[in-house]
Scaffold this active site. Structure first.
Site, mmCIF file in Angstrom:
data_model
loop_
_atom_site.group_PDB
_atom_site.id
_atom_site.type_symbol
_atom_site.label_atom_id
_atom_site.label_comp_id
_atom_site.label_asym_id
_atom_site.label_seq_id
_atom_site.Cartn_x
_atom_site.Cartn_y
_atom_site.Cartn_z
ATOM 1 N N LYS A 126 75.209 64.741 45.570
ATOM 2 C CA LYS A 126 76.146 65.805 45.164
ATOM 3 C C LYS A 126 75.561 66.526 43.972
ATOM 4 O O LYS A 126 74.858 65.927 43.154
ATOM 5 C CB LYS A 126 77.485 65.186 44.772
ATOM 6 C CG LYS A 126 78.623 66.170 44.767
ATOM 7 C CD LYS A 126 78.979 66.588 46.177
ATOM 8 C CE LYS A 126 80.426 66.877 46.343
ATOM 9 N NZ LYS A 126 80.871 66.636 47.717
ATOM 10 N N ASP A 166 80.630 73.202 48.510
ATOM 11 C CA ASP A 166 81.720 72.361 48.032
ATOM 12 C C ASP A 166 82.635 73.298 47.224
ATOM 13 O O ASP A 166 82.519 74.528 47.366
ATOM 14 C CB ASP A 166 81.156 71.196 47.180
ATOM 15 C CG ASP A 166 82.165 70.068 47.006
ATOM 16 O OD1 ASP A 166 82.271 69.208 47.893
ATOM 17 O OD2 ASP A 166 82.868 70.035 45.970
HETATM 18 N N1 GLU Z 1 80.994 69.111 50.379
HETATM 19 C C1 GLU Z 1 81.339 68.554 51.644
HETATM 20 C C2 GLU Z 1 81.792 67.120 51.486
HETATM 21 O O1 GLU Z 1 82.315 66.765 50.458
HETATM 22 C C3 GLU Z 1 80.261 68.758 52.681
HETATM 23 C C4 GLU Z 1 78.920 68.160 52.366
HETATM 24 C C5 GLU Z 1 77.839 68.589 53.350
HETATM 25 O O2 GLU Z 1 78.142 69.302 54.290
HETATM 26 O O3 GLU Z 1 76.696 68.182 53.137
HETATM 27 O O4 GLU Z 1 81.695 66.312 52.374
#
Ligand code: GLU
Length: 436
Positions: A126, A166
Site C-alpha cells: 500500500k 485507493d
Molecule cells: N485499493 C484497493 C484495495 O484496497 C484495490 C487494490 C488493487 O487493486 O491493487 O483492495
C-alpha cells in the site's frame, strides 16, 4: 560512514522491525492484533510469525513539486511492501491528509491477507501521499503523481509491485502513473499499474468492482439465511468509489438503501433512497446535504441507524467500541479496509452481529485489478460480462471457503478468513524458505 561504493540511484529503503521499535499508531497495532490472535491459534511454526508481523519494506519519499502559483512545495509519500511470498506486491495508492507510515503498513498487511484469501498470485502493498487532493489543481496533482512515480521507480514494476487506486486517487492518476513509468523505462508497461482508464489498457468493470464484490458477498451470505437482497434495508457509510457502486448495485438487485453518507454527513429515507439520483446530486453539489426528500444524519448516526445491514465503506477505524454497542444492523459488510477496531469487533460478535470482513467483502477491486493485469500482459481484453462473471466466481468461491471454515472451526467469519489467508501465506513462506 556512508558507503561511497553504493550507486547513488539506490532506493531510500527502510527495513522496519515492526511494533517494537517505534511508537506505532492504533491502526497498525490493530492490524497486528487481528493477525496475531489468529496466527497463535493455528499451531503454525512460530518462525514465520515475526516475519509476517514485519513489513518487508517501507519506502519514504519526498516529492517536491512546483505549485501553480510558482512556489515549491514538498509532499511526503510512502510505499509499504508487506509480503511477497505469493507473488509481486499489489495494492492501492491513497491521496489523503491522514496518510502516514503506520497507516500504509497496516493497509499493506491487510492487503496481503486479502490477496491470499481470494487466491490472487500477489503479495500485499500500500502507498500514499500526504495531501488534500481536492485542494490540488489538476496540473498540481499530475506533477505530484509523476514525481511520486519517479521516486518509487526502483521498487515498482509489472513483476515487482503493481499499484492501483485507493481513497483520493482514480483512473486519471493511474494514467499518469503508467505514462511516467513507461517514459522512464522506455516501453509501454501496461502491467505496472491497474485501475487505468479503459481507453489506455484498463479493464471494463474495474471502477465498480469493489462495490460489485460487496454485493456478491452480501447476496451469498443472505442465501445462507434463506434471504435475498430484496429482504434487507441497507445503510452505506461512504459515497466514494466503493460506497456509491455498492449502494447502486445493491439497490439494482432489490435492496432498500435507507441511508448513505459522505465526509460531511449523510441522508436517511426509510422508504429507500434513489441512489442514481443521489449520485448525480453529489457530483453536482459536492455534498449530499439537502438532497430532496430525505432526512439529514451524521456519519455516527448512520452507523447506528435503523437498518438490517450496515456497509462501512469510508475509512478505517470508524466502527469503534463506543459505537459498536449501538449498532442496530444484524450484518456488517466491510466495504472499507479496517473499519472495525478489534474491541468493536468483539462487541459486535457478543451482540450476535455477523461481520463479513474487509479481506473478503472488499476484495472485488483487487480481483478485477488482477484481471486487468492479466489482460494487459496478454494484450487481450475481455468484455464486461466476462469480467462480471469471473469476479462473481472468485467472490462466491471465496465466500464458500470462508463459510465452510467458519462452520468447521465454529468461529466468526473474520477468524475463518484470516485462518485461510494466513495459512496460505505461511505455507508459501515455508516452501520458499529463507535467503540466504
Ligand atoms: N485499493 C484497493 C484495495 O484496497 C484495490 C487494490 C488493487 O487493486 O491493487 O483492495
Amino acid at each position: 560512514m556512508p558507503d561511497s561504493s553504493l550507486p547513488a540511484a539506490l532506493p531510500k529503503v527502510t527495513d522496519r522491525l515492526s511494533a517494537t521499535t517505534t511508537n506505532h499508531s492504533a491502526f497498525w497495532q490493530n492490524a497486528n492484533l487481528y493477525f496475531d490472535r489468529v496466527y497463535q491459534t493455528m499451531g503454525l511454526d512460530t518462525t514465520w510469525r515475526t516475519v509476517l508481523a514485519s513489513p518487508k519494506r517501507v519506502l519514504t519519499v519526498s516529492c517536491p513539486i512546483r505549485m501553480d502559483d510558482g512556489h515549491i512545495k514538498v509532499f511526503t509519500g510512502y510505499r509499504c511492501q508487506h509480503n511477497n511470498a505469493l507473488g509481486p506486491f499489489k495494492g492501492g495508492i491513497r491521496f489523503d491528509s491522514a496518510v502516514n507510515t503506520d497507516e500504509v503498513m497496516a493497509l499493506a498487511m491487510i492487503q496481503t491477507w486479502k490477496n491470499a484469501l481470494v487466491g490472487l498470485p500477489y503479495g500485499g502493498a500500500k502507498g500514499g501521499i500526504v495531501c488534500e487532493p481536492k485542494k490540488l489543481s489538476l496540473a498540481e496533482k499530475e506533477r505530484l503523481t509523476r514525481r511520486y512515480t519517479a521516486e518509487l521507480l526502483p521498487i515498482i514494476g509489472p513483476q515487482q509491485d503493481i499499484p492501483a487506486p485507493d481513497a483520493g486517487t482514480d483512473a486519471q492518476v493511474m494514467a499518469w502513473f503508467l505514462d511516467t513509468y513507461s517514459m522512464m523505462v522506455g516501453y509501454q508497461a501496461l502491467g505496472v499499474v491497474t485501475g487505468k482508464p479503459v481507453a489506455i489498457g484498463g479493464s471494463v468493470g474495474r471502477e465498480e468492482a469493489t462495490g460489485r464484490g460487496v454485493m456478491n458477498i452480501l447476496r451469498k451470505f443472505l442465501a445462507t439465511q434463506n434471504k435475498t437482497l430484496a429482504d434487507v434495508r441497507v445503510a452505506v457509510q461512504g459515497f466514494g468509489n466503493v460506497g456509491f457502486h455498492a449502494a447502486r448495485l445493491l439497490a439494482e438487485r432489490g435492496a432498500t438503501i435507507v441511508a448513505v453518507s459522505e465526509r460531511a454527513g449523510g441522508i436517511y429515507d426509510e422508504g429507500g433512497i434513489d441512489v442514481d439520483a443521489a449520485g448525480r446530486y453529489y457530483r453536482e453539489n459536492g455534498t449530499l446535504t439537502d438532497f430532496p426528500g430525505t432526512d439529514a444524519l451524521t456519519n455516527e448516526e448512520l452507523l447506528t441507524c435503523d437498518c438490517d445491514v450496515l456497509v462501512p465503506a469510508a475509512m478505517e477505524n470508524t466502527l469503534t467500541a463506543e459505537v459498536a454497542p449501538h449498532v442496530r444492523a444484524r450484518v456488517v459488510v466491510e466495504g472499507a479496509n479496517g473499519p472495525t477496531t478489534p474491541d468493536a469487533d468483539e462487541i459486535l460478535r457478543d451482540n450476535g452481529v455477523t461481520v463479513l470482513p474487509d479481506i473478503l467483502a472488499n476484495a472485488g477491486g483487487v480481483t478485477v485489478s488482477y484481471f486487468e493485469w492479466v489482460q494487459g500482459l496478454e494484450s487481450f481484453f475481455w468484455d464486461g460480462k466476462r469480467v462480471q462473471d469471473e469476479l462473481q466466481k472468485v467472490m462466491e468461491k471465496s465466500f464458500d471457503a470462508v463459510n465452510a471454515k467458519a462452520d468447521e472451526a465454529d468461529c466468526d467469519y473474520r477468524t475463518a478468513a484470516y485462518t485461510i489467508a494466513i495459512g496460505r501465506v505461511t505455507e508459501a513462506c515455508r516452501l520458499k524458505g529463507l535467503f540466504p
